[in-house]
Write a protein that holds these residues in place. Sequence first.
Motif, PDB file in Angstrom:
ATOM      1  N   GLN A 160       0.828  -1.445  -0.675  1.00 51.58           N
ATOM      2  CA  GLN A 160       0.254  -0.146  -0.021  1.00 51.58           C
ATOM      3  C   GLN A 160       1.320   1.270  -0.195  1.00 51.58           C
ATOM      4  OE1 GLN A 160      -3.347   0.975  -0.140  1.00 51.58           O
ATOM      5  NE2 GLN A 160      -3.049   3.259   0.473  1.00 51.58           N
ATOM      6  N   ASP A 180       1.321   5.620   0.393  1.00 45.02           N
ATOM      7  CA  ASP A 180       0.387   6.767   0.389  1.00 45.02           C
ATOM      8  C   ASP A 180       1.352   7.622   0.550  1.00 45.02           C
ATOM      9  OD1 ASP A 180      -1.586   5.683   1.510  1.00 45.02           O
ATOM     10  OD2 ASP A 180       0.027   4.959   3.531  1.00 45.02           O
ATOM     11  N   THR A 181       1.846   8.727  -0.871  1.00 42.48           N
ATOM     12  CA  THR A 181       1.970   9.455  -1.233  1.00 42.48           C
ATOM     13  C   THR A 181       2.179  10.822  -0.721  1.00 42.48           C
ATOM     14  OG1 THR A 181       1.660   9.662  -3.357  1.00 42.48           O
ATOM     15  CG2 THR A 181       3.521   7.712  -2.708  1.00 42.48           C
ATOM     16  N   SER A 195       4.887   6.917   1.289  1.00 41.74           N
ATOM     17  CA  SER A 195       5.395   5.855   1.871  1.00 41.74           C
ATOM     18  C   SER A 195       4.727   4.485   1.561  1.00 41.74           C
ATOM     19  CB  SER A 195       4.378   6.316   3.847  1.00 41.74           C
ATOM     20  OG  SER A 195       3.652   5.150   4.648  1.00 41.74           O
ATOM     21  N   LYS A 247       9.291   4.581   5.218  1.00 40.31           N
ATOM     22  CA  LYS A 247       9.173   6.210   4.451  1.00 40.31           C
ATOM     23  C   LYS A 247      10.310   6.636   4.194  1.00 40.31           C
ATOM     24  CE  LYS A 247       6.857   9.513   7.301  1.00 40.31           C
ATOM     25  NZ  LYS A 247       5.478  10.138   8.104  1.00 40.31           N
ATOM     26  N   HIS A 271      -8.059   3.951  -6.215  1.00 40.95           N
ATOM     27  CA  HIS A 271      -6.817   4.654  -5.524  1.00 40.95           C
ATOM     28  C   HIS A 271      -7.359   5.672  -4.897  1.00 40.95           C
ATOM     29  CE1 HIS A 271      -3.995   2.958  -9.459  1.00 40.95           C
ATOM     30  NE2 HIS A 271      -4.569   2.323  -8.111  1.00 40.95           N
ATOM     31  N   TRP A 295      -7.263  10.250  -3.507  1.00 40.77           N
ATOM     32  CA  TRP A 295      -6.342  10.925  -3.925  1.00 40.77           C
ATOM     33  C   TRP A 295      -7.192  12.653  -3.232  1.00 40.77           C
ATOM     34  CZ3 TRP A 295      -8.766  16.103  -5.659  1.00 40.77           C
ATOM     35  CH2 TRP A 295      -9.821  15.911  -5.991  1.00 40.77           C
ATOM     36  N   SER A 322      -2.268  14.754  -1.697  1.00 41.56           N
ATOM     37  CA  SER A 322      -1.611  13.105  -1.977  1.00 41.56           C
ATOM     38  C   SER A 322      -2.212  12.501  -2.855  1.00 41.56           C
ATOM     39  CB  SER A 322      -2.267  13.221  -0.422  1.00 41.56           C
ATOM     40  OG  SER A 322      -3.200  13.360   0.220  1.00 41.56           O
ATOM     41  N   TYR A 323      -2.144  11.191  -2.615  1.00 42.98           N
ATOM     42  CA  TYR A 323      -2.492  10.001  -2.944  1.00 42.98           C
ATOM     43  C   TYR A 323      -2.062   8.944  -2.819  1.00 42.98           C
ATOM     44  CZ  TYR A 323      -3.621   8.049  -7.558  1.00 42.98           C
ATOM     45  OH  TYR A 323      -4.230   7.087  -8.856  1.00 42.98           O
ATOM     46  N   SER A 324      -2.880   8.165  -2.419  1.00 38.97           N
ATOM     47  CA  SER A 324      -2.866   6.536  -1.902  1.00 38.97           C
ATOM     48  C   SER A 324      -3.145   5.727  -3.505  1.00 38.97           C
ATOM     49  CB  SER A 324      -3.920   6.136  -0.970  1.00 38.97           C
ATOM     50  OG  SER A 324      -3.422   7.698  -0.185  1.00 38.97           O
TER      51      SER A 324
END
Lengths: 442, 85
Positions: free
Chosen positions: A37, A39-40, A59, A73, A398, A400, A439-441
């Motif tokens: 997973q 997370d950015t 992360s 991270k 996804h 954001w 943020s984007y996951s």
Amino acid sequence: MQLSKSKKITALLATATCTLLNAGAQAQETKSENDWQFDTAILYYGETDRVSLLEGVISATKDFGDQRVLNTKLVIDTLTGASATGAVSQPYAQTFSRPSGDGQYTTSPNELPLDDTFKDTRVQLSANWTQPIYKDTRVNLGGNISREYDYLSVGTSVSAESDFYNKNTTALFGLSYQFDSIDPVGGRPIGLSTMVVNNGQFGAGDAGDAGDAGEDAFEAAFDQTRITDTDDKSTVDALFGLTQVINRRMLVQLNYSYSTSSGYLNDPYKLLSLVNTNGETQSVLHENRPDSRAKHSVFAQTKYAFDNAVADVSYRFATDDWEITSHTIDSKLRYNLSESDYIQPHFRYYQQSEADFYRPYLDNTDALPIFASADYRLGEMTAITVGLKYGHKMNNGHEWGVRAEYYQQDPKNAGFENIGVLASQDLYPSVKAFILQFSYSF
Amino acid sequence: MNIIKIQTSNKYTKKLISVFFIITAMQLGGCANLGVQPWERDLLAKDEMALNADAIDIGLDEHIYFSKEGTSGGRSFAGGGCGCN
């Protein structure tokens, strides 16, 4: 007979529900076991006329099943701009030496002295491993390293948490150790030594000229106020935490933490003005803080699930032996607009009292104190943050989000007299900053 | 006379300690009555109900406040970490 039948049915239903829930959990695990997973986020922080920061985070988390989780991270940030030195503004121009001793900068009349040479890039890596060690007990092991031009920080942490009462109560105990090494530009200034400024008193000649005796004499005098080798500080933290599920909609967390630091706790770039009875600067000194600090804090957080929203409210009380006491209230309300969209308003209020050695300036008719700092971050202040986040989950799973916030610090006069010309100066200017994050996951 | 006083105060201290223990035990017992059954965790199990939901945002914010304010930590370890100005 009837009663025992209904009991049996209840038990059967409960078993069936548990089986279904477990099956769901297992399916989730099978899916996540093979997937990382990510997370950015990228964040911009900009103060009006002062510091700006650009920070990126990646992360990565992998669930290996059976509550074994690895998180790594990477954080990279770059800082530019001007920072308040601690020296007071004056009705006339002031000249300061740069921290490196190489060159000078001049502040206009009635302008707060800011050192605009700050430019730094920081890279931080951290990793955390969670491992169950016994029924309902897990251990977290963590490590981190952070490097910037004049600073190196290495740390490790260990904590254990246990669930009780049907996992409705979780207790945590953790310890962390952090070692920081500081190697300031131009060396470490000797505490409360006078900043050497080349106003021509060393004679003529620039470095590199044939007759550079003046510059050489300045450099020799400058070096007298500096220690060139690195220094360090050590920080040990202990954390006790208790989390309790209150009911189907609410849970609370209560933490107590103790933190003790020792070693080099000065900010090598911070200054203090030494003024006469008319408030006019006679010289500028380098700050000097105590070499140890012990902090206590109590943190309480509660989360409440409404039908379409989640409220998150926390309060922190902190106090330390520098006599800084602070109160922080932080609240967020995540409101779900639809299955896939939400907005989240954020409000934070912070208030702190000043450190016992905080002085906005020093009076040259008084004896020099042992410790003194004019860093406004150790003075009395209040700060507020207001912000709004919008988040969207896409069809592919996804997610954001975009977050915009406004942060304002209002330093206060903690009862110090503004003598002479200082009465006409703004010694406690506000700091205003805008924060924008994407943020984007996935 | 003084000895009697000390003995009396010791008695009171012991009483106070036992009262404190009883209250603590009752509180802990109370915890057992709080909470939910495993099948009542539908709302608590949501990602946004996790205490560290928005962990990335929290990490970024804590870095800002760590470098701009006199206090840090509380939520987790305060640590050292940077020479941020």
